[in-house]
Design an enzyme around this catalytic site. Structure first.
Site: not given
Ligand code: CP3
Length: 344
Positions: A26, A30, A39, A75, A152
C-alpha cells in the site's frame, strides 16, 4: 528494456544480491501528501481508471521514498466490478457493495468477463507506467485472492470476521465453489494480461486468508490460488501474501510461488522452518511500528534483517502502510534496509 535496479527480480529468482530489496504494501496511498492532493480532485475509481493518474500515483513512492519496486495503483475490488457488481468506496467507511451475493439468484448477476473489455484501463496504465519508469525499478502487478474477493462480494463491506461470507460458504458450499471458480478464471485472465502489458511480477493478496482454519484455507482459498500460480509461474515470479495463514506456508511454497509474504505475528526463523529453505520470504515489519521514533525504526529494521539473513528475503511491512505514518518515517524504513550490511 533492461532494468537499472533489478534487486527484487534477482532475489525472487533465488540470487543473493548485494543488499536486500525493499518495498511497502500500500505504498501508493494516503500517507503521501502528493496522493492526497489527487484524492481531493478525483474519485477513487476515477483515479484507478485514468491511466495518467494511476501512473502518477504508482510513481510517487518510487520518487518520494525510494523503494526498489513500483506497485500498480489500482484495487483488488476492480475485479468484482468487472464481474458485474457495483462497488463504492465510501470515505471513512471503506468499500461497500450495495447488492452482495447471498443466493443462487444473486449469482446469476455474476459473469466471467472479457478482461480486455472491462479492465483494459489497467493494462493501459501498466504500459504507461512501464514507459515512465523507464527501467528504474520493476513493476508489481496484483489481484486479490479468490477467497478475499468472495469475502467482499458476499459480505458487501469490510468486516473483522467476514461471518456472512463464511456462513455463505458453510451453508451453500456448491454456490461458494462456483463463485470462487468464476473469480479464479477472471483473475487468471486478468493477471495474464497484466503480464502481457508489462508487469514484471505479480502479488496475490489474500488479506483474509487468516480467518480460515488450516483445512478451510486449503478448501476455500489455497486450491484456487494454486490454479492461478500454476498458470502465471510459467511467465513471471509470483508472490502470495496470505495474511495470518502461516500454518500453510509449506503448502503455499509447494504451489511454485517464488515469494511468500508474512505478517509480523510470526518470527522470521519460524516462518523459514515452515516455508522451507528455497522460497523467498517477504515482510514482516509491523506497520504500526512506523509510528515509533526513527531511531527505533532503524534498530528494529536491523533486527528484522539479521533475523532473515542475506538472500531469500524481500523487506516489506507485514500489511499495508497506515495513512497516519509520517513520510520521513517511511523513508527511514526504506533507508535502513538500503544501508544495512549483512555480516558474512
Ligand atoms: O499497494 C499499493 O499502493 C497499490 C494500490 C493498492 C490499493 N489497494 C489502493 C487503495 C493495493 C495493492 C490495494 C489492495 C487492497 N485493496 C487489498 C489487499 C491489501 C490489504 O491491504 O489487505 C484490500 C483488502 C483492498 C480493499 C480496499 N481498498 C479497502 C479495504 C479499502 C479501504 C480501506 C483503506 O485501506 O483505505 C480500499 C481503498 C484503497 N485502495 C485506498 C488505496 C490507496 C484508499 C483510497 C483513498 O481513500 O484514497
Amino acid at each position: 528494456m533492461q532494468l537499472k535496479n533489478d534487486l527484487l527480480l534477482r532475489t525472487l529468482n533465488g540470487e543473493t544480491t548485494e543488499r536486500t530489496p525493499v518495498w511497502m504494501m500500500r505504498q501508493a496511498g494516503r500517507y503521501l501528501p502528493e496522493y492526497r492532493v489527487l484524492r481531493e480532485k478525483y474519485g477513487f475509481f476515477e483515479r484507478c481508471q485514468t491511466p495518467e493518474l494511476a501512473c502518477e500515483i504508482t510513481l510517487q513512492p518510487v520518487d518520494i521514498v525510494g523503494v526498489d519496486a513500483a506497485i500498480l495503483f489500482s484495487d483488488i475490488l476492480v475485479v468484482p466490478q468487472a464481474m458485474g457488481l457495483e462497488v463504492q468506496l465510501i470515505e471513512s467507511k471503506g468499500p461497500v457493495l450495495p447488492d452482495p451475493i447471498k443466493n443462487n439468484n444473486d449469482l446469476q448477476r455474476v459473469r466471467v468477463p472479457d478482461v480486455n473489455e472491462t479492465l483494459g484501463y489497467v493494462f493501459d496504465a501498466i504500459k504507461l507506467i512501464k514507459q515512465e519508469l523507464n527501467g528504474r525499478v520493476p513493476l508489481i502487478g496484483f489481484a486479490g485472492a479468490p477467497w478475499t474477493i468472495l469475502c467482499y462480494m458476499v459480505q458487501g463491506k469490510g468486516s473483522k470476521t467476514f461471518d456472512e461470507a463464511k456462513a455463505f460458504c458453510y451453508t451453500q458450499p456448491e454456490l461458494a465453489h462456483q463463485l470462487l471458480q468464476m473469480i479464479t478464471d477472471t483473475t487468471i485472465a486478468y493477471l495474464q494480461q497484466q503480464v502481457a502489458a508489462g508487469a514484471d511480477t505479480v502479488q496475490i493478496f489474500d488479506s483474509w486468508g487468516g480467518l480460515l482454519s488450516p483445512a478451510d484455507f486449503e478448501e476455500l482459498s489455497l486450491q484456487y490460488i494454486r490454479q492461478i500460480v500454476t498458470v502465471l509461474k510459467e511467465k513471471i515470479p509470483v508472490i502470495i501474501f496470505a495474511k495470518g495463514a502461516w500454518h500453510s506456508l509449506e503448502n503455499m511454497a509447494a504451489t511454485g510461488a517464488k515469494g511468500l509474504g508474512i505478517d509480523w505475528c510470526i518470527q522470521p526463523e519460524r516462518a523459514r522452518q515452515f516455508a522451507g529453505k528455497d522460497v523467498v520470504l517477504q515482510g514482516n515489519f509491523d506497520p504500526a511500528k512506523l509510528l515509533s521514533p526513527i531511531p527505533v525504526i532503524q534498530k528494529e529494521v536491523k533486527q528484522m534483517l539479521d533475523a532473515f539473513g542475506p538472500g531469500n528475503h524481500i523487506a516489506n511491512l507485514g500489511h499495508g502502510i497506515l495513512p497516519n505514518v509520517p513520510v520521513d518515517h517511511a523513508r527511514a524504513f526504506v533507508d535502513a534496509v538500503k544501508n544495512h550490511k549483512h555480516h558474512s
